[in-house]
Design an enzyme around this catalytic site. Structure first.
Site, PDB file in Angstrom:
ATOM      1  N   HIS A 188       0.837  -1.202   0.000  1.00 48.83           N
ATOM      2  CA  HIS A 188       0.000   0.000   0.000  1.00 48.83           C
ATOM      3  C   HIS A 188       0.872   1.253   0.000  1.00 48.83           C
ATOM      4  O   HIS A 188       0.622   2.202  -0.751  1.00 48.83           O
ATOM      5  CB  HIS A 188      -0.880   0.061   1.264  1.00 48.83           C
ATOM      6  CG  HIS A 188      -1.930  -0.995   1.351  1.00 48.83           C
ATOM      7  ND1 HIS A 188      -2.081  -1.772   2.479  1.00 48.83           N
ATOM      8  CD2 HIS A 188      -2.889  -1.386   0.493  1.00 48.83           C
ATOM      9  CE1 HIS A 188      -3.100  -2.595   2.291  1.00 48.83           C
ATOM     10  NE2 HIS A 188      -3.602  -2.386   1.089  1.00 48.83           N
ATOM     11  N   LYS A 248     -15.953  -7.167   5.666  1.00 51.41           N
ATOM     12  CA  LYS A 248     -14.684  -7.879   5.546  1.00 51.41           C
ATOM     13  C   LYS A 248     -14.180  -8.376   6.897  1.00 51.41           C
ATOM     14  O   LYS A 248     -13.176  -9.068   6.957  1.00 51.41           O
ATOM     15  CB  LYS A 248     -13.613  -6.982   4.910  1.00 51.41           C
ATOM     16  CG  LYS A 248     -13.713  -6.865   3.407  1.00 51.41           C
ATOM     17  CD  LYS A 248     -12.465  -6.213   2.862  1.00 51.41           C
ATOM     18  CE  LYS A 248     -12.409  -6.288   1.356  1.00 51.41           C
ATOM     19  NZ  LYS A 248     -11.182  -5.714   0.826  1.00 51.41           N
ATOM     20  N   ARG A 306      -1.460  -5.853  -8.203  1.00 53.37           N
ATOM     21  CA  ARG A 306      -0.380  -6.752  -7.794  1.00 53.37           C
ATOM     22  C   ARG A 306      -0.099  -7.790  -8.860  1.00 53.37           C
ATOM     23  O   ARG A 306       1.038  -8.139  -9.110  1.00 53.37           O
ATOM     24  CB  ARG A 306      -0.748  -7.473  -6.494  1.00 53.37           C
ATOM     25  CG  ARG A 306      -0.797  -6.575  -5.295  1.00 53.37           C
ATOM     26  CD  ARG A 306      -1.223  -7.371  -4.115  1.00 53.37           C
ATOM     27  NE  ARG A 306      -2.545  -7.923  -4.383  1.00 53.37           N
ATOM     28  CZ  ARG A 306      -3.482  -8.127  -3.489  1.00 53.37           C
ATOM     29  NH1 ARG A 306      -3.247  -7.871  -2.247  1.00 53.37           N
ATOM     30  NH2 ARG A 306      -4.649  -8.603  -3.817  1.00 53.37           N
ATOM     31  N   SER A 315      -3.016  -7.745   2.604  1.00 52.35           N
ATOM     32  CA  SER A 315      -3.375  -7.647   4.021  1.00 52.35           C
ATOM     33  C   SER A 315      -3.901  -8.977   4.544  1.00 52.35           C
ATOM     34  O   SER A 315      -3.613  -9.371   5.671  1.00 52.35           O
ATOM     35  CB  SER A 315      -4.431  -6.558   4.231  1.00 52.35           C
ATOM     36  OG  SER A 315      -3.896  -5.288   3.948  1.00 52.35           O
TER      37      SER A 315
END
Length: 170
Positions: free
Chosen positions: A19, A43, A97, A135
């Protein structure tokens, strides 16, 4: 000359070196960057919203100082294009990514463009040292006792390990 303003949205649970890599690179392109910390309780975040905002602020302060870009960290809920408009942004910054990210991000960019053609989505590919960091994996590795020190900055490392220890003790 018009101010170049962008938003970089995410859950940041926790904020990773990936990030921060995208934020640093976006900061070199923009005059002002609003990092939007999504509320997104669906989430099941490890960190409460206030702590995620605090960590992102702490970890992005050196980037703002080094680049001269004004970086704000703002919690948000709802449509991303609405958040972008509220911030005066004409650009949504998204990090990629891997090729697998592209399909989802491409669809999202198309939907956002339909909702507000005045807001462009810009993709920044992750640097090769950060391409694999997510994450979700950071949290899983931490829960299983693995070393996450190369995936997150120091303050986030300390807080993540403490949070994982606290949750294991519940």
């Amino acid at each position: 000359m018009r101010e170049r303003v962008g938003v970089y949205p995410g859950t940041f649970d926790p904020v990773t070196n990936g990030h921060l890599d995208v934020i640093q690179r976006a900061a070199r392109l923009l005059d002002r960057l609003a990092v939007g910390v999504a509320i997104n309780a669906g989430k099941g975040p490890v960190f409460p919203l206030e702590e995620r905002v605090e960590l992102v602020r702490a970890e992005t302060a050196p980037i703002a100082a080094a680049t001269g870009c004004a970086i704000s960290v703002v919690p948000f809920e709802g449509l991303l294009v609405t958040f972008a408009r509220e911030q005066g942004a004409e650009m949504i910054v998204r990090g990629l990514r891997a090729v697998s990210d592209f399909d989802y991000e491409y669809q999202m960019a198309g939907m956002n463009h339909r909702l507000d053609p005045g807001v462009e989505t810009v993709f920044l590919t992750a640097s090769e040292t950060n391409q694999f960091i997510s994450s979700r994996f950071v949290k899983e590795i931490a829960r299983l006792g693995g070393d996450i020190s190369s995936f997150v900055p120091q303050l986030t490392l300390e807080r993540t390990l403490a949070r994982v220890r606290d949750q294991a003790g519940e």
